[in-house]
Design a protein around this motif. Structure first.
Motif, PDB file in Angstrom:
ATOM      1  N   LEU A   1      82.318  74.996  34.633  1.00 32.47           N
ATOM      2  CA  LEU A   1      81.638  73.898  33.950  1.00 32.47           C
ATOM      3  C   LEU A   1      81.419  74.315  32.497  1.00 32.47           C
ATOM      4  CD1 LEU A   1      79.007  72.911  36.662  1.00 32.47           C
ATOM      5  CD2 LEU A   1      81.164  71.754  36.128  1.00 32.47           C
ATOM      6  N   ILE A   2      82.202  73.743  31.612  1.00 34.49           N
ATOM      7  CA  ILE A   2      82.172  74.153  30.211  1.00 34.49           C
ATOM      8  C   ILE A   2      81.681  72.979  29.368  1.00 34.49           C
ATOM      9  CG2 ILE A   2      83.495  75.115  28.292  1.00 34.49           C
ATOM     10  CD1 ILE A   2      85.578  76.022  30.361  1.00 34.49           C
ATOM     11  N   PRO A   3      80.424  72.988  28.974  1.00 39.85           N
ATOM     12  CA  PRO A   3      79.905  71.875  28.170  1.00 39.85           C
ATOM     13  C   PRO A   3      80.439  71.913  26.742  1.00 39.85           C
ATOM     14  CG  PRO A   3      78.241  73.585  28.356  1.00 39.85           C
ATOM     15  CD  PRO A   3      79.399  74.028  29.227  1.00 39.85           C
TER      16      PRO A   3
ATOM     17  N   ILE B   1      74.275  70.248  23.466  1.00 40.73           N
ATOM     18  CA  ILE B   1      75.322  69.739  24.344  1.00 40.73           C
ATOM     19  C   ILE B   1      75.603  68.272  24.021  1.00 40.73           C
ATOM     20  CG2 ILE B   1      75.947  69.221  26.732  1.00 40.73           C
ATOM     21  CD1 ILE B   1      74.291  71.603  27.600  1.00 40.73           C
ATOM     22  N   VAL B   2      76.887  67.962  23.855  1.00 40.09           N
ATOM     23  CA  VAL B   2      77.303  66.581  23.608  1.00 40.09           C
ATOM     24  C   VAL B   2      77.412  65.870  24.951  1.00 40.09           C
ATOM     25  CG1 VAL B   2      79.076  65.084  22.612  1.00 40.09           C
ATOM     26  CG2 VAL B   2      78.584  67.315  21.574  1.00 40.09           C
ATOM     27  N   SER B   3      76.735  64.743  25.088  1.00 40.73           N
ATOM     28  CA  SER B   3      76.711  64.035  26.366  1.00 40.73           C
ATOM     29  C   SER B   3      78.081  63.473  26.715  1.00 40.73           C
ATOM     30  CB  SER B   3      75.687  62.901  26.329  1.00 40.73           C
ATOM     31  OG  SER B   3      76.128  61.867  25.461  1.00 40.73           O
ATOM     32  N   ASN B   4      78.314  63.273  28.012  1.00 37.31           N
ATOM     33  CA  ASN B   4      79.576  62.689  28.472  1.00 37.31           C
ATOM     34  C   ASN B   4      79.773  61.277  27.929  1.00 37.31           C
ATOM     35  OD1 ASN B   4      80.325  64.961  29.964  1.00 37.31           O
ATOM     36  ND2 ASN B   4      79.219  64.260  31.783  1.00 37.31           N
ATOM     37  N   GLU B   5      78.664  60.567  27.711  1.00 39.39           N
ATOM     38  CA  GLU B   5      78.749  59.214  27.160  1.00 39.39           C
ATOM     39  C   GLU B   5      79.336  59.229  25.753  1.00 39.39           C
ATOM     40  OE1 GLU B   5      75.817  55.472  25.924  1.00 39.39           O
ATOM     41  OE2 GLU B   5      74.977  57.286  26.828  1.00 39.39           O
ATOM     42  N   ILE B   6      78.875  60.168  24.936  1.00 41.10           N
ATOM     43  CA  ILE B   6      79.387  60.270  23.564  1.00 41.10           C
ATOM     44  C   ILE B   6      80.836  60.723  23.577  1.00 41.10           C
ATOM     45  CG2 ILE B   6      79.155  61.517  21.389  1.00 41.10           C
ATOM     46  CD1 ILE B   6      76.148  61.572  21.848  1.00 41.10           C
ATOM     47  N   ILE B   7      81.169  61.668  24.466  1.00 44.91           N
ATOM     48  CA  ILE B   7      82.558  62.135  24.568  1.00 44.91           C
ATOM     49  C   ILE B   7      83.475  60.988  24.958  1.00 44.91           C
ATOM     50  CG2 ILE B   7      84.122  63.592  25.906  1.00 44.91           C
ATOM     51  CD1 ILE B   7      81.888  65.685  26.009  1.00 44.91           C
ATOM     52  N   ALA B   8      83.043  60.173  25.925  1.00 46.92           N
ATOM     53  CA  ALA B   8      83.846  59.019  26.341  1.00 46.92           C
ATOM     54  C   ALA B   8      84.013  58.036  25.192  1.00 46.92           C
ATOM     55  CB  ALA B   8      83.177  58.341  27.534  1.00 46.92           C
TER      56      ALA B   8
END
Length: 482
Positions: free
Chosen positions: A374-376, A383-390
Motif C-alpha cells: 500500500l503506497i500512498p 497524503i493525496v486522497s483517492n478522490e483528488i487522484i481520480a
C-alpha cells in the motif's frame, strides 16, 4: 437550479465589467482616437442590462449550490466575452464580430492568440482594453466578484471552486471575502511593481501597463506588432522575471508576506516548477548556441524569455522561435502542456498535476515488484486522497482527448500537422502563439469563422479546466429546484 440568484450574480458581473471598461474611454479620447464612442454605447447597454438583472426579484434562498456556481462561472465567461467584444467590432478594429469575439475570448482566457496583424495601428483605447482583459481574466473577474457577493447576502464558495485553476480549490483564510482580498493584494502588488520597473527602463506609461497586464495575467497581447522584440534587453529580462513570478501559486505569496519563508521555499510544486524552468532554459540555450553560435549570454536571455513565456502560458516573444532547432521547439511544445502552478494565472495542465502523475507512475512501477504494498501518494508530507487522484486522472485524460479531437477539427482547414496541433495546444493551454501557421510572427486571422468559434470554445475549456463548461451541457444543470 436557482435562476434568480444566477441572473442576479450575472448582472453584478456585467456591471463590474462596465466599470472596468470605462478607463478605455478616457485613454482613447486622450490619445486622439475615436473609439470612445463605441465604448460609451457599450457601457450604457451593459449598465442598463446589468441593473435590470441585479434587481431581479428572487426567492428568499440566497445560497449558491454547486450547480448554480457552475452555471454562473460558465455563462459569466461567455457573457463578458460577448459584451467585451462589441467595442472592437463597432470601432472597426476587426472586420467581423466573430473576429472580435475570438480576440476578446483570447484576452479574458489569458491566451493571447490574435487575429490582429497591425497592433501598432490600433486605437489606444482599444489597445488598453484588449490587454486589460488579460488582467481581468488572469485572476478572474468572478473571483473579484467574491469580494462583493457577501454584501448581496450571497454565498460564494461554489463560484470559487468552479473558477479556481488547479486540482483543489481551497480557502486561504476562513472568509471567502478575505481570500479574494489576499489574492488581489498579491496580484495588484505584482502589477504595480512591474509597471515601476518598466518605467525605469524607459517604457511609456501606457505601454508599461499593456505589457504588465499581459505579464501578470499571463496573457501575452503585446503593444507592438513584434510583441516585445523591439524593447531593450532590460525590459525583456524584467518581463521574463515577472512572468516566472506570475506562474507561482498566489497562495504562496500569502505565506511569504507572513514571513513564513521556510514554508514558501519548501513547497514541492514551486520547486518542481522552478526546476522545469531552469533546466529548460539551460537545455535550449545550449542547443541554440551549438546550432547558431553567437553570444552565449544573448542565447541564454532568449532562452530564458521564451521558456518563461511558454511555461507560464503568457505567449510573449522576442524572437521567432519557430526558426529554432527541433530540439528547442519540442521542449517548448512540451512546456505548453505543463503550464504554471495551480492557483496562478497561468494555464496548462499545472505543475502539481504533472507531479502527481509522475508519482503515480513511480507507484505503479514499485507495485510490479511489491504487488500487495500500500503506497500512498504524498505531496509535502500529506497524503493525496483517492478522490483528488481520480480527478487528476480524469482531467489528464479529457485534456488529451480534447487535444486530439481539436487537432482533427482544425486540420480540416488544411495546413500542416504541426500547425493544426500547435494551434489547439496553444489555445487549449491558453498560450497564444504556436508553430507553423500560428507561429509568433503570424496571426489566427486566416482561419474560417467556424474554426475561430471552435478555438474560442477550446480556449474557454482550457481556462475553466474543462469540467465547468462540459457540466453546463448536461441537461440536469438547467433543472429548476423545488
Amino acid at each position: 437550479m436557482n435562476y434568480g440568484i444566477v441572473i442576479k450574480v450575472l448582472g453584478s458581473i456585467l456591471l463590474i465589467e462596465a466599470l472596468l471598461m470605462s478607463p478605455s474611454i478616457f485613454i482613447s479620447y486622450a490619445y486622439g482616437g475615436d473609439a470612445h464612442h463605441p465604448f460609451i454605447w457599450t457601457i450604457v447597454v451593459m449598465v442598463i442590462l446589468g441593473i435590470l438583472m441585479a434587481k431581479l426579484r428572487q426567492k428568499n434562498d440566497h445560497h449558491i449550490r454547486a450547480k448554480d456556481g457552475i452555471v454562473i462561472v460558465a455563462l459569466g465567461w461567455v457573457m463578458i466575452s460577448l459584451f467585451g467584444a462589441i467595442p472592437l467590432w463597432t470601432s472597426g478594429s476587426v472586420p467581423t464580430y466573430i473576429d472580435a469575439v475570438f480576440e476578446i475570448v483570447s484576452g479574458f482566457t489569458t491566451t493571447g492568440a490574435s487575429v490582429i496583424a497591425n497592433v501598432d495601428g490600433l486605437d489606444k483605447g482599444i489597445l488598453f482594453w484588449r490587454s486589460m482583459t488579460h488582467w481581468i481574466g488572469g485572476m478572474g473577474i468572478l473571483v473579484f466578484t467574491l469580494a462583493l457577493l457577501p454584501a448581496l447576502g450571497v454565498g460564494s464558495l461554489q463560484i470559487f471552486k468552479a473558477e479556481s485553476p488547479g486540482p483543489v480549490a481551497g480557502k486561504i483564510v476562513p472568509r471567502m471575502k478575505d481570500t479574494a482580498r489576499v489574492l488581489y493584494i498579491s496580484y495588484i502588488l505584482l502589477t504595480v511593481l512591474q509597471v515601476i520597473f518598466l518605467l525605469f527602463g524607459g517604457v511609456n506609461l501606457l505601454e508599461a501597463f499593456v505589457i504588465t497586464f499581459g505579464t501578470v495575467g499571463t496573457g501575452g497581447f503585446g503593444p507592438r506588432n513584434d510583441s516585445l522584440a523591439s524593447y531593450s534587453p532590460y525590459v525583456q529580462v524584467v518581463t521574463g522575471i515577472f512572468m516566472v513570478l506570475s506562474g507561482v501559486n498566489f497562495s504562496l505569496y500569502f505565506l511569504f508576506f507572513r514571513k513564513k519563508y521556510k514554508d514558501f521555499l519548501e513547497d514541492r510544486e514551486l520547486r518542481l516548477y522552478l526546476f522545469f524552468v531552469g533546466s529548460s532554459v539551460v537545455l535550449i540555450a545550449w542547443n541554440l548556441f551549438m546550432t547558431f553560435g553567437g553570444d552565449a549570454l544573448v542565447r541564454l536571455r532568449e532562452s530564458f524569455f521564451q521558456v518563461s513565456s511558454i511555461m507560464t502560458t503568457t505567449g510573449y516573444s522576442t524572437v521567432d522561435f519557430d526558426l529554432w532547432p527541433s530540439f528547442s521547439k519540442l521542449i517548448l511544445f512540451f512546456l505548453m502542456f505543463v503550464g504554471g502552478s495551480a492557483g496562478s494565472t497561468a494555464g496548462g495542465m499545472k505543475v502539481i498535476r504533472i507531479m502527481i502523475v509522475l508519482k503515480l507512475i513511480k507507484r505503479e512501477v514499485s507495485k510490479i515488484f511489491h504487488p500487495r504494498a500500500l503506497i500512498p501518494i504524498k505531496v509535502g508530507g500529506k497524503i493525496v486522497s483517492n478522490e483528488i487522484i481520480a480527478r487528476i486522472n480524469s482531467f489528464t485524460a479529457i485534456h488529451l482527448v480534447i487535444f486530439v479531437i481539436g487537432s482533427l477539427v482544425v486540420s480540416l482547414e488544411g495546413g500542416t500537422m504541426e500547425s493544426s496541433m500547435s494551434a489547439v495546444a496553444s489555445t487549449l493551454n491558453n498560450i497564444g502563439p504556436g508553430f507553423g501557421a500560428v507561429g509568433p510572427t503570424v496571426t489566427f486571422a486566416h482561419y474560417s469563422a467556424f474554426t475561430k468559434v471552435f478555438l474560442s470554445l477550446v480556449m474557454l475549456l482550457g481556462r475553466l479546466e474543462h469540467f465547468t463548461i462540459i457540466a453546463l451541457l448536461v441537461p440536469k444543470s438547467w433543472t429548476k429546484e423545488s
